[in-house]
Design a protein around this motif. Structure first.
Motif, PDB file in Angstrom:
ATOM      1  N   LEU A 160     -21.026 -15.989   5.330  1.00 55.95           N
ATOM      2  CA  LEU A 160     -20.390 -16.467   6.562  1.00 55.95           C
ATOM      3  C   LEU A 160     -21.443 -17.034   7.518  1.00 55.95           C
ATOM      4  O   LEU A 160     -21.233 -18.085   8.135  1.00 55.95           O
ATOM      5  N   LEU A 213     -15.940 -14.480  11.405  1.00 52.77           N
ATOM      6  CA  LEU A 213     -14.739 -15.132  10.871  1.00 52.77           C
ATOM      7  C   LEU A 213     -14.029 -15.944  11.944  1.00 52.77           C
ATOM      8  O   LEU A 213     -13.545 -17.058  11.676  1.00 52.77           O
ATOM      9  N   TYR A 226      -8.997 -14.622   3.709  1.00 51.43           N
ATOM     10  CA  TYR A 226     -10.252 -13.870   3.607  1.00 51.43           C
ATOM     11  C   TYR A 226      -9.971 -12.370   3.512  1.00 51.43           C
ATOM     12  O   TYR A 226     -10.616 -11.659   2.734  1.00 51.43           O
TER      13      TYR A 226
END
Length: 225
Positions: A79, A136, A150
């Protein structure tokens, strides 16, 4: 190994392929670390005695909680690479710094109220989880990443793998009492966890790819082409 590919895919405009690689990176990082963590979690007492001889109070709890925190944090690596690929890191750095700084006042409050010293690791785990979702959220703004996807494909699957890898051996085996048992337990756990990951954690195409790679190394003449 995935990080350069994530950056390359973003630069070439292949966003979907990039996000697919980000999801895969979060899962694979978790799986690789899990194979190291599970034998230590299940044999913590003996490993600490073997290493330190005289084990300070609560060291076993500190070690277990640090390992769990590391597992959660392992999902964040890809990420971070995706965020850095976009070049929009100002908001990311500020938000993550604020989340991580929460550790200090929250830990101070717990200790002030008389909680055990290892309770600060619960705060660290909490802020690590918050940090994962902050990453996120930033990626959702930058690349429209699906939080639901996710959660299903990475977080819940990793949680299932951890439950299967930890709790079944936990109820079936006791902590090692000598070095021979530690070696046998570790080998058995590595095979068990690898099997759980292979049959439950990997997708069909990933299992096929891995099987072919293993066969090429075992039978290079037959599968080398």
């Amino acid at each position: 190994a995935m990080n350069p590919q994530i950056t390359k895919l973003y630069a070439s405009g292949e966003r979907q392929a990039m996000l697919s690689l980000v999801f895969r990176g979060s899962r694979f990082s978790f799986y690789l670390l899990l194979m190291v963590v599970i034998p230590v979690l299940l044999n913590t007492s003996y490993i600490l005695k073997l290493w330190l001889t005289v084990v300070p109070e609560n060291t076993d709890m500190f070690l277990r909680l640090v390992l769990i925190m590391s597992l959660i944090h392992s999902m964040a690596g890809s990420l971070v690479t995706a965020i850095q690929a976009t070049g929009r890191i100002k908001k990311f750095q500020i938000c993550i710094a604020l989340v991580m700084l929460m550790d200090i006042p929250l830990s101070y409050c717990l200790l002030k109220f008389g909680y055990a010293s290892y309770s600060v690791m619960y705060i660290a785990i909490f802020t690590t989880i918050i940090g994962l979702f902050v990453r996120l959220w930033i990626l959702k703004q930058s690349l429209s990443i699906s939080l639901t996807a996710y959660m299903k494909q990475v977080v819940l699957k990793n949680l299932l793998i951890f439950i299967l890898s930890f709790f079944i051996p936990f109820y079936c085996c006791s902590d090692a009492t000598n070095f021979g048992e530690l070696v046998l337990y570790t080998l058995g756990l590595l095979i068990y966890v690898a099997s759980i990951i292979f049959f439950t954690g990997l997708q069909k195409n990933e299992r096929k790819f891995l099987s072919e790679r293993i066969l090429k190394h075992i039978y290079p003449m037959k599968y080398g082409k």
